[in-house]
Design a protein around this motif. Structure first.
Motif, PDB file in Angstrom:
ATOM      1  N   LEU A  17       0.865  -1.172   0.000  1.00  0.00           N
ATOM      2  CA  LEU A  17       0.000   0.000   0.000  1.00  0.00           C
ATOM      3  C   LEU A  17       0.902   1.223   0.000  1.00  0.00           C
ATOM      4  O   LEU A  17       1.632   1.463   0.964  1.00  0.00           O
ATOM      5  CB  LEU A  17      -0.799  -0.065   1.304  1.00  0.00           C
ATOM      6  CG  LEU A  17      -2.107   0.667   1.422  1.00  0.00           C
ATOM      7  CD1 LEU A  17      -3.063   0.264   0.318  1.00  0.00           C
ATOM      8  CD2 LEU A  17      -2.726   0.351   2.782  1.00  0.00           C
ATOM      9  N   LYS A  18       0.871   1.979  -1.096  1.00  0.00           N
ATOM     10  CA  LYS A  18       1.731   3.164  -1.158  1.00  0.00           C
ATOM     11  C   LYS A  18       0.894   4.396  -0.865  1.00  0.00           C
ATOM     12  O   LYS A  18      -0.158   4.621  -1.473  1.00  0.00           O
ATOM     13  CB  LYS A  18       2.377   3.258  -2.541  1.00  0.00           C
ATOM     14  CG  LYS A  18       3.340   4.429  -2.675  1.00  0.00           C
ATOM     15  CD  LYS A  18       2.731   5.601  -3.381  1.00  0.00           C
ATOM     16  CE  LYS A  18       3.620   6.817  -3.338  1.00  0.00           C
ATOM     17  NZ  LYS A  18       3.089   7.949  -4.125  1.00  0.00           N
ATOM     18  N   VAL A  19       1.364   5.171   0.077  1.00  0.00           N
ATOM     19  CA  VAL A  19       0.607   6.338   0.519  1.00  0.00           C
ATOM     20  C   VAL A  19       1.386   7.595   0.155  1.00  0.00           C
ATOM     21  O   VAL A  19       2.531   7.785   0.592  1.00  0.00           O
ATOM     22  CB  VAL A  19       0.386   6.275   2.047  1.00  0.00           C
ATOM     23  CG1 VAL A  19      -0.591   7.347   2.462  1.00  0.00           C
ATOM     24  CG2 VAL A  19      -0.132   4.905   2.463  1.00  0.00           C
ATOM     25  N   GLY A  20       0.777   8.450  -0.650  1.00  0.00           N
ATOM     26  CA  GLY A  20       1.455   9.651  -1.152  1.00  0.00           C
ATOM     27  C   GLY A  20       1.494  10.781  -0.128  1.00  0.00           C
ATOM     28  O   GLY A  20       0.687  10.816   0.807  1.00  0.00           O
ATOM     29  N   SER A  21       2.434  11.707  -0.333  1.00  0.00           N
ATOM     30  CA  SER A  21       2.626  12.833   0.597  1.00  0.00           C
ATOM     31  C   SER A  21       1.367  13.667   0.764  1.00  0.00           C
ATOM     32  O   SER A  21       1.032  14.102   1.871  1.00  0.00           O
ATOM     33  CB  SER A  21       3.730  13.767   0.091  1.00  0.00           C
ATOM     34  OG  SER A  21       4.946  13.089  -0.032  1.00  0.00           O
ATOM     35  N   ALA A  22       0.650  13.912  -0.352  1.00  0.00           N
ATOM     36  CA  ALA A  22      -0.508  14.812  -0.297  1.00  0.00           C
ATOM     37  C   ALA A  22      -1.625  14.237   0.569  1.00  0.00           C
ATOM     38  O   ALA A  22      -2.492  14.973   1.037  1.00  0.00           O
ATOM     39  CB  ALA A  22      -1.018  15.076  -1.706  1.00  0.00           C
ATOM     40  N   VAL A  55       4.249   1.547   1.974  1.00  0.00           N
ATOM     41  CA  VAL A  55       5.339   2.392   1.466  1.00  0.00           C
ATOM     42  C   VAL A  55       4.857   3.820   1.673  1.00  0.00           C
ATOM     43  O   VAL A  55       3.874   4.244   1.070  1.00  0.00           O
ATOM     44  CB  VAL A  55       5.652   2.103  -0.017  1.00  0.00           C
ATOM     45  CG1 VAL A  55       6.647   3.124  -0.576  1.00  0.00           C
ATOM     46  CG2 VAL A  55       6.213   0.689  -0.169  1.00  0.00           C
ATOM     47  N   SER A  56       5.501   4.513   2.566  1.00  0.00           N
ATOM     48  CA  SER A  56       4.988   5.824   2.973  1.00  0.00           C
ATOM     49  C   SER A  56       5.900   6.964   2.551  1.00  0.00           C
ATOM     50  O   SER A  56       7.074   7.005   2.895  1.00  0.00           O
ATOM     51  CB  SER A  56       4.813   5.855   4.493  1.00  0.00           C
ATOM     52  OG  SER A  56       4.427   7.149   4.900  1.00  0.00           O
ATOM     53  N   SER A  57       5.322   7.912   1.834  1.00  0.00           N
ATOM     54  CA  SER A  57       5.996   9.187   1.557  1.00  0.00           C
ATOM     55  C   SER A  57       5.713  10.122   2.721  1.00  0.00           C
ATOM     56  O   SER A  57       5.156   9.703   3.726  1.00  0.00           O
ATOM     57  CB  SER A  57       5.453   9.792   0.269  1.00  0.00           C
ATOM     58  OG  SER A  57       5.629   8.913  -0.796  1.00  0.00           O
ATOM     59  N   GLY A  58       6.058  11.366   2.558  1.00  0.00           N
ATOM     60  CA  GLY A  58       5.667  12.363   3.554  1.00  0.00           C
ATOM     61  C   GLY A  58       6.810  12.904   4.387  1.00  0.00           C
ATOM     62  O   GLY A  58       6.639  13.898   5.092  1.00  0.00           O
ATOM     63  N   ALA A  59       7.988  12.248   4.322  1.00  0.00           N
ATOM     64  CA  ALA A  59       9.086  12.700   5.170  1.00  0.00           C
ATOM     65  C   ALA A  59       9.533  14.117   4.785  1.00  0.00           C
ATOM     66  O   ALA A  59       9.725  14.981   5.650  1.00  0.00           O
ATOM     67  CB  ALA A  59      10.262  11.737   5.071  1.00  0.00           C
ATOM     68  N   ILE A  60       9.667  14.348   3.474  1.00  0.00           N
ATOM     69  CA  ILE A  60      10.161  15.657   3.028  1.00  0.00           C
ATOM     70  C   ILE A  60       9.141  16.743   3.379  1.00  0.00           C
ATOM     71  O   ILE A  60       9.493  17.800   3.923  1.00  0.00           O
ATOM     72  CB  ILE A  60      10.482  15.634   1.513  1.00  0.00           C
ATOM     73  CG1 ILE A  60      11.624  14.633   1.246  1.00  0.00           C
ATOM     74  CG2 ILE A  60      10.843  17.034   1.002  1.00  0.00           C
ATOM     75  CD1 ILE A  60      11.965  14.423  -0.217  1.00  0.00           C
ATOM     76  N   ALA A  61       7.858  16.450   3.109  1.00  0.00           N
ATOM     77  CA  ALA A  61       6.815  17.452   3.388  1.00  0.00           C
ATOM     78  C   ALA A  61       6.749  17.778   4.885  1.00  0.00           C
ATOM     79  O   ALA A  61       6.646  18.952   5.271  1.00  0.00           O
ATOM     80  CB  ALA A  61       5.469  16.937   2.894  1.00  0.00           C
ATOM     81  N   ASN A 142      10.319   3.508   3.261  1.00  0.00           N
ATOM     82  CA  ASN A 142      10.491   4.770   2.540  1.00  0.00           C
ATOM     83  C   ASN A 142      11.887   4.751   1.933  1.00  0.00           C
ATOM     84  O   ASN A 142      12.726   3.921   2.307  1.00  0.00           O
ATOM     85  CB  ASN A 142      10.312   5.968   3.480  1.00  0.00           C
ATOM     86  CG  ASN A 142      10.097   7.294   2.717  1.00  0.00           C
ATOM     87  OD1 ASN A 142      10.076   7.329   1.481  1.00  0.00           O
ATOM     88  ND2 ASN A 142       9.932   8.374   3.466  1.00  0.00           N
ATOM     89  N   GLU A 143      12.102   5.661   1.011  1.00  0.00           N
ATOM     90  CA  GLU A 143      13.455   5.793   0.475  1.00  0.00           C
ATOM     91  C   GLU A 143      14.322   6.461   1.531  1.00  0.00           C
ATOM     92  O   GLU A 143      13.853   7.332   2.276  1.00  0.00           O
ATOM     93  CB  GLU A 143      13.440   6.634  -0.800  1.00  0.00           C
ATOM     94  CG  GLU A 143      14.817   6.730  -1.428  1.00  0.00           C
ATOM     95  CD  GLU A 143      14.792   7.176  -2.876  1.00  0.00           C
ATOM     96  OE1 GLU A 143      13.737   7.615  -3.358  1.00  0.00           O
ATOM     97  OE2 GLU A 143      15.853   7.086  -3.520  1.00  0.00           O
ATOM     98  N   ASN A 144      15.585   6.052   1.587  1.00  0.00           N
ATOM     99  CA  ASN A 144      16.508   6.662   2.546  1.00  0.00           C
ATOM    100  C   ASN A 144      16.995   7.991   1.964  1.00  0.00           C
ATOM    101  O   ASN A 144      18.157   8.143   1.599  1.00  0.00           O
ATOM    102  CB  ASN A 144      17.668   5.703   2.831  1.00  0.00           C
ATOM    103  CG  ASN A 144      18.387   6.065   4.107  1.00  0.00           C
ATOM    104  OD1 ASN A 144      18.115   7.120   4.688  1.00  0.00           O
ATOM    105  ND2 ASN A 144      19.298   5.232   4.543  1.00  0.00           N
ATOM    106  N   GLY A 218       4.468  15.712  -3.691  1.00  0.00           N
ATOM    107  CA  GLY A 218       5.268  14.499  -3.897  1.00  0.00           C
ATOM    108  C   GLY A 218       6.085  14.669  -5.159  1.00  0.00           C
ATOM    109  O   GLY A 218       6.090  15.738  -5.766  1.00  0.00           O
ATOM    110  N   SER A 219       6.810  13.600  -5.539  1.00  0.00           N
ATOM    111  CA  SER A 219       7.541  13.719  -6.789  1.00  0.00           C
ATOM    112  C   SER A 219       6.996  12.731  -7.797  1.00  0.00           C
ATOM    113  O   SER A 219       7.547  12.558  -8.870  1.00  0.00           O
ATOM    114  CB  SER A 219       9.028  13.517  -6.552  1.00  0.00           C
ATOM    115  OG  SER A 219       9.222  12.425  -5.700  1.00  0.00           O
ATOM    116  N   GLY A 220       5.916  12.069  -7.443  1.00  0.00           N
ATOM    117  CA  GLY A 220       5.380  10.982  -8.270  1.00  0.00           C
ATOM    118  C   GLY A 220       4.943  11.383  -9.655  1.00  0.00           C
ATOM    119  O   GLY A 220       5.683  11.224 -10.615  1.00  0.00           O
ATOM    120  N   GLY A 221       3.775  11.950  -9.818  1.00  0.00           N
ATOM    121  CA  GLY A 221       3.257  12.233 -11.151  1.00  0.00           C
ATOM    122  C   GLY A 221       2.851  10.937 -11.830  1.00  0.00           C
ATOM    123  O   GLY A 221       3.212   9.846 -11.396  1.00  0.00           O
TER     124      GLY A 221
END
Ligand code: GLU
Length: 373
Positions: A17-22, A55-61, A142-144, A218-221
């Motif tokens: 389950l990939k969760v986007g920053s937004a 898989v979680s984004s959100g660290a940068i935001a 997440n990506e390191n 995010g950087s996805g698109g």
């Protein structure tokens, strides 16, 4: 399979389950209620015997807001890395606290592109995921970002999610995003329609997508999502893109069935699936029409069919294989360095030894180290 299979996808025994920053972050703060609603759904899936990897984004935001960095921390690589290292602490805490409400244990895994490009490190990451799932934890990957440099970053968690699914031998990937799925035109165009089902990410499908992330966070698109879909489809994994904005997004998905489902196209063996999912190309080999036909018949790539060599690489590098019109045929591990490839370009077997100064290898790219598509 039809679009109703989005529901089957949710029921996959092992789901990424990939969760986007937004979805996770608004105005620099976690969307706590939304996260709680999703975690309740994860707990339900788990109670039904499914294994879930997040898989979680959100660290940068999250980190950018805490450090007061401009452009959401994405102004340059140094900002993104600093933001990620601050934000990752908060992100891990968020997941751990939400999961523990349901008696579940979060396990943080931070990986770089290189970790999954190198076969030994890939197998090591796969073994860790397996052990964590067996032990009942919920891996949160997440990506390191704070250490990966521009050249060796995934940069988007969509492809990371597909690679993680491959490593974990998951049956499905669900990309929770802030868009409904793939549209057959620009989402700003009122006539553009949602594409419910994709059977093969063809050039026509890729032409429908744009690069930019719609939230700007995010950087996805969509391009990155389609790359993720390609990795999944050749590894025999179904992938869905759905809008996760509302609370309890999985229930909503079950009810609405709205999204885009990418059907698996083939099931490469584990090693070929890993090879096909590799991202860090170091060069391009172009071949003539006769060689294209031979490759389609399952042959190895021989120097006689080679017409052009781009890039500087060593033996063992990952190269892209192109036909005479520049069309991509696949990718593989090359048996010679770039200089050696150039030396034997177009030569038949008997003519190669004089150029190389040693007996030639059986092929430039052996069929066992090559994947099409
Ligand atoms: N790894 C990045 C983060 O945690 C997100 C990458 C992406 O936007 O897909 O912020």
């Amino acid at each position: 399979m039809t679009i109703a299979s989005l529901n089957d996808l949710i029921c996959a025994p092992r789901l990424v389950l990939k969760v986007g920053s937004a979805l996770l972050v608004k105005d620099g703060e976690p969307r706590a209620e939304w996260i709680a609603s999703l975690v309740a759904e994860i707990a339900e899936l788990r109670a039904n015997g499914q294994q879930v990897i997040v898989v979680s984004s959100g660290a940068i935001a999250l980190g950018a807001a805490r450090l007061g960095l401009k452009k959401g921390g994405r102004a340059n690589l140094a900002d993104a890395q600093a933001a990620a290292s601050v934000g990752q602490v908060a992100l891990a805490q968020l997941w751990a606290e939400a999961l523990v409400q349901h008696g579940l244990t979060a396990a943080q895994m931070l990986v770089t592109l290189d970790d999954l490009e190198d076969r030994r490190r890939y197998l090591n990451a796969a073994a860790t995921l397996e052990r964590l799932l067996e032990a009942g934890a919920v891996p949160v990957v997440n990506e390191n970002d704070s250490v990966a440099t521009a050249e060796i970053r995934f940069g988007d968690n969509d492809r990371l999610a597909a690679r993680v699914a491959q490593a974990a031998q998951a049956e499905g990937v669900l990309l929770l995003s802030d868009v409904d799925g793939l549209y057959d035109g620009s989402p700003d165009n009122p006539d553009a329609k949602l594409v419910p089902l994709v059977e093969g990410v063809t050039p026509e499908v890729i032409a429908m997508a744009s690069d930019a992330s719609s939230s700007g966070m995010g950087s996805g698109g969509m391009k990155a999502k389609l790359q993720a879909a390609r990795i999944a489809e050749r590894a025999g994994i179904a992938l869905g893109i759905v809008n996760g904005k509302t609370e309890a997004p999985i229930v909503r998905l079950r009810e609405s069935g709205t999204g885009t489902l990418f059907l698996p196209q083939r099931k490469d063996n584990a090693r070929k699936a890993w090879l096909g999912g590799r991202q860090a190309l170091e060069g391009v080999l172009t071949v003539d029409a006769g060689c294209v036909a031979a490759l389609e018949g399952g042959a190895s790539l021989l120097a006689a069919g080679l017409t052009e060599v781009e890039g500087e690489f060593d033996r063992g590098a990952l190269v892209s294989l192109h036909g005479p019109k520049g069309e991509r045929l696949g990718q593989g591990l090359v048996e010679y360095s770039a200089a050696e490839c150039r030396a034997i370009l177009g030569l038949r077997e008997g003519e190669q030894e004089a150029k190389l100064g040693y007996a030639p290898r059986a092929a430039v790219v052996h069929r066992d180290h090559m994947v099409s598509g």
